[in-house]
Each structure stands twice: as C-alpha cells, then as structure tokens.
Design a protein around this motif. Sequence first.
Motif, PDB file in Angstrom:
ATOM      1  N   ASP A  35     115.396  42.494 -17.225  1.00  0.00           N
ATOM      2  CA  ASP A  35     116.540  42.690 -18.119  1.00  0.00           C
ATOM      3  C   ASP A  35     117.700  43.493 -17.531  1.00  0.00           C
ATOM      4  O   ASP A  35     118.666  43.759 -18.229  1.00  0.00           O
ATOM      5  N   GLY A  36     117.587  43.958 -16.305  1.00  0.00           N
ATOM      6  CA  GLY A  36     118.609  44.843 -15.763  1.00  0.00           C
ATOM      7  C   GLY A  36     118.359  46.261 -16.238  1.00  0.00           C
ATOM      8  O   GLY A  36     117.255  46.602 -16.661  1.00  0.00           O
ATOM      9  N   PHE A  37     119.361  47.075 -16.216  1.00  0.00           N
ATOM     10  CA  PHE A  37     119.222  48.487 -16.563  1.00  0.00           C
ATOM     11  C   PHE A  37     119.465  48.773 -18.043  1.00  0.00           C
ATOM     12  O   PHE A  37     119.759  49.896 -18.409  1.00  0.00           O
ATOM     13  N   ILE A  38     119.307  47.788 -18.913  1.00  0.00           N
ATOM     14  CA  ILE A  38     119.614  47.993 -20.334  1.00  0.00           C
ATOM     15  C   ILE A  38     118.719  49.025 -20.996  1.00  0.00           C
ATOM     16  O   ILE A  38     119.086  49.608 -21.998  1.00  0.00           O
ATOM     17  N   HIS A  39     117.536  49.297 -20.453  1.00  0.00           N
ATOM     18  CA  HIS A  39     116.620  50.252 -21.073  1.00  0.00           C
ATOM     19  C   HIS A  39     117.090  51.695 -20.913  1.00  0.00           C
ATOM     20  O   HIS A  39     116.593  52.579 -21.586  1.00  0.00           O
ATOM     21  N   SER A  40     118.042  51.919 -20.022  1.00  0.00           N
ATOM     22  CA  SER A  40     118.582  53.266 -19.846  1.00  0.00           C
ATOM     23  C   SER A  40     119.781  53.521 -20.744  1.00  0.00           C
ATOM     24  O   SER A  40     120.281  54.628 -20.814  1.00  0.00           O
ATOM     25  N   LYS A  41     120.252  52.504 -21.411  1.00  0.00           N
ATOM     26  CA  LYS A  41     121.456  52.606 -22.220  1.00  0.00           C
ATOM     27  C   LYS A  41     121.290  53.673 -23.305  1.00  0.00           C
ATOM     28  O   LYS A  41     120.348  53.653 -24.073  1.00  0.00           O
ATOM     29  N   GLY A  42     122.196  54.615 -23.333  1.00  0.00           N
ATOM     30  CA  GLY A  42     122.198  55.641 -24.354  1.00  0.00           C
ATOM     31  C   GLY A  42     121.277  56.818 -24.083  1.00  0.00           C
ATOM     32  O   GLY A  42     121.275  57.781 -24.829  1.00  0.00           O
ATOM     33  N   PHE A  45     120.985  61.793 -19.671  1.00  0.00           N
ATOM     34  CA  PHE A  45     120.540  62.179 -18.351  1.00  0.00           C
ATOM     35  C   PHE A  45     120.969  63.612 -18.053  1.00  0.00           C
ATOM     36  O   PHE A  45     121.712  64.217 -18.811  1.00  0.00           O
ATOM     37  N   ASN A  46     120.525  64.148 -16.923  1.00  0.00           N
ATOM     38  CA  ASN A  46     120.821  65.531 -16.550  1.00  0.00           C
ATOM     39  C   ASN A  46     122.316  65.814 -16.445  1.00  0.00           C
ATOM     40  O   ASN A  46     122.780  66.869 -16.843  1.00  0.00           O
ATOM     41  N   PHE A  47     123.072  64.895 -15.879  1.00  0.00           N
ATOM     42  CA  PHE A  47     124.483  65.158 -15.621  1.00  0.00           C
ATOM     43  C   PHE A  47     125.416  64.436 -16.593  1.00  0.00           C
ATOM     44  O   PHE A  47     126.498  64.888 -16.848  1.00  0.00           O
ATOM     45  N   ASN A  48     125.001  63.320 -17.114  1.00  0.00           N
ATOM     46  CA  ASN A  48     125.890  62.492 -17.890  1.00  0.00           C
ATOM     47  C   ASN A  48     125.098  61.303 -18.435  1.00  0.00           C
ATOM     48  O   ASN A  48     123.960  61.098 -18.063  1.00  0.00           O
ATOM     49  N   HIS A  49     125.706  60.550 -19.301  1.00  0.00           N
ATOM     50  CA  HIS A  49     125.116  59.271 -19.691  1.00  0.00           C
ATOM     51  C   HIS A  49     125.379  58.291 -18.566  1.00  0.00           C
ATOM     52  O   HIS A  49     126.439  58.299 -17.957  1.00  0.00           O
ATOM     53  N   GLY A  50     124.431  57.435 -18.288  1.00  0.00           N
ATOM     54  CA  GLY A  50     124.653  56.419 -17.290  1.00  0.00           C
ATOM     55  C   GLY A  50     123.404  56.102 -16.487  1.00  0.00           C
ATOM     56  O   GLY A  50     122.312  56.596 -16.777  1.00  0.00           O
ATOM     57  N   ILE A  51     123.600  55.305 -15.484  1.00  0.00           N
ATOM     58  CA  ILE A  51     122.518  54.862 -14.605  1.00  0.00           C
ATOM     59  C   ILE A  51     122.650  55.627 -13.294  1.00  0.00           C
ATOM     60  O   ILE A  51     123.694  55.587 -12.643  1.00  0.00           O
ATOM     61  N   PHE A  52     121.573  56.318 -12.903  1.00  0.00           N
ATOM     62  CA  PHE A  52     121.559  57.071 -11.653  1.00  0.00           C
ATOM     63  C   PHE A  52     121.032  56.218 -10.528  1.00  0.00           C
ATOM     64  O   PHE A  52     119.967  55.614 -10.649  1.00  0.00           O
ATOM     65  N   THR A  53     121.777  56.173  -9.435  1.00  0.00           N
ATOM     66  CA  THR A  53     121.335  55.529  -8.205  1.00  0.00           C
ATOM     67  C   THR A  53     121.738  56.446  -7.056  1.00  0.00           C
ATOM     68  O   THR A  53     122.349  57.494  -7.267  1.00  0.00           O
ATOM     69  N   THR A  54     121.421  56.038  -5.856  1.00  0.00           N
ATOM     70  CA  THR A  54     121.777  56.828  -4.681  1.00  0.00           C
ATOM     71  C   THR A  54     122.030  55.902  -3.495  1.00  0.00           C
ATOM     72  O   THR A  54     121.396  54.844  -3.390  1.00  0.00           O
ATOM     73  N   PRO A  55     122.934  56.295  -2.602  1.00  0.00           N
ATOM     74  CA  PRO A  55     123.115  55.512  -1.387  1.00  0.00           C
ATOM     75  C   PRO A  55     122.017  55.805  -0.348  1.00  0.00           C
ATOM     76  O   PRO A  55     121.925  55.130   0.664  1.00  0.00           O
ATOM     77  N   ASP A  56     121.176  56.783  -0.633  1.00  0.00           N
ATOM     78  CA  ASP A  56     120.123  57.230   0.283  1.00  0.00           C
ATOM     79  C   ASP A  56     118.784  56.607  -0.117  1.00  0.00           C
ATOM     80  O   ASP A  56     118.177  57.004  -1.114  1.00  0.00           O
ATOM     81  N   ILE A  57     118.324  55.644   0.648  1.00  0.00           N
ATOM     82  CA  ILE A  57     117.085  54.939   0.315  1.00  0.00           C
ATOM     83  C   ILE A  57     115.878  55.880   0.300  1.00  0.00           C
ATOM     84  O   ILE A  57     114.963  55.721  -0.500  1.00  0.00           O
ATOM     85  N   ASN A  58     115.878  56.901   1.147  1.00  0.00           N
ATOM     86  CA  ASN A  58     114.757  57.846   1.183  1.00  0.00           C
ATOM     87  C   ASN A  58     114.722  58.724  -0.071  1.00  0.00           C
ATOM     88  O   ASN A  58     113.650  59.053  -0.576  1.00  0.00           O
ATOM     89  N   LEU A  59     115.891  59.091  -0.582  1.00  0.00           N
ATOM     90  CA  LEU A  59     115.946  59.847  -1.827  1.00  0.00           C
ATOM     91  C   LEU A  59     115.444  58.980  -2.986  1.00  0.00           C
ATOM     92  O   LEU A  59     114.667  59.441  -3.815  1.00  0.00           O
ATOM     93  N   ALA A  60     115.852  57.741  -3.026  1.00  0.00           N
ATOM     94  CA  ALA A  60     115.380  56.830  -4.079  1.00  0.00           C
ATOM     95  C   ALA A  60     113.861  56.662  -3.997  1.00  0.00           C
ATOM     96  O   ALA A  60     113.181  56.630  -5.023  1.00  0.00           O
ATOM     97  N   ALA A  61     113.334  56.591  -2.785  1.00  0.00           N
ATOM     98  CA  ALA A  61     111.887  56.429  -2.601  1.00  0.00           C
ATOM     99  C   ALA A  61     111.118  57.625  -3.172  1.00  0.00           C
ATOM    100  O   ALA A  61     109.995  57.472  -3.646  1.00  0.00           O
TER     101      ALA A  61
END
Length: 122
Positions: A35-42, A45-61
Amino acid sequence: MRIFLTTTKERNFIKYWPYSYHGTSTRNAKRIADDGFIHSKGYKFNFNHGIFTTPDINLAASYANTFIYDGSKYLVLFQNRVNPKSLIKIPFKRGKGSKYWVSPSVDDVKPYALLIKKIGYC
C-alpha cells in the motif's frame, strides 16, 4: 536482491527524485510493499508528522528487523524516491550532511524497490 515495486513508467516519472532508504519490521514491510507508506499517515513522529527516510543505507539498516528463512538470516529495506521540493532535512549532530529526511506527505515518498540482503546463517 532488489525487487522493483514500481513500473518502468513510474520509475521514469520520479527518476529525478533522490534515493532514500527506510528500515522497518517485516510486518510493516509487507504493508508498505502492498500500500505504500499510507500506514504512517497522521502518526506523530519525534520531529514532525511525515515519513522518515535516510540517504544512509547503513542507518536505515539499523532500524530494520531481521527475519529467518530456510536457515539463513535476512534484512529487508526499502529503497525510495523522495520529492526534493517538500523534503525536510534534519541535520546530524556529528559529521556532515543530513542523516534523517522527513517527507510531509505519503505522496512525497515512493517506495521504489524492496532490498533483501542475506546477512548470515542460523
């Protein structure tokens, strides 16, 4: 192994959006793949509403849960494309660059591919 979650037409549409990565549990990975990221809607989060990602693959891991299949241990991550116009970059205290990216809307993060990596044996 990389499994594309988008069609060639969709990949061409978002090809100028930067890549980011998202680690999660295997349960949430199935939902995001379907379904995509719809389950995070609303969700707050710690900093803001939204979807958290990172450009750092090791951090995501480091946020991804492992799973076991047929005696081997695997890690699952999402490779995304994120809308650069709405992207909020949160600076990391040490080092250069922004380690966390927040996209305010589910429309600003497109799950691009599912990444599966074998990380060991059980």
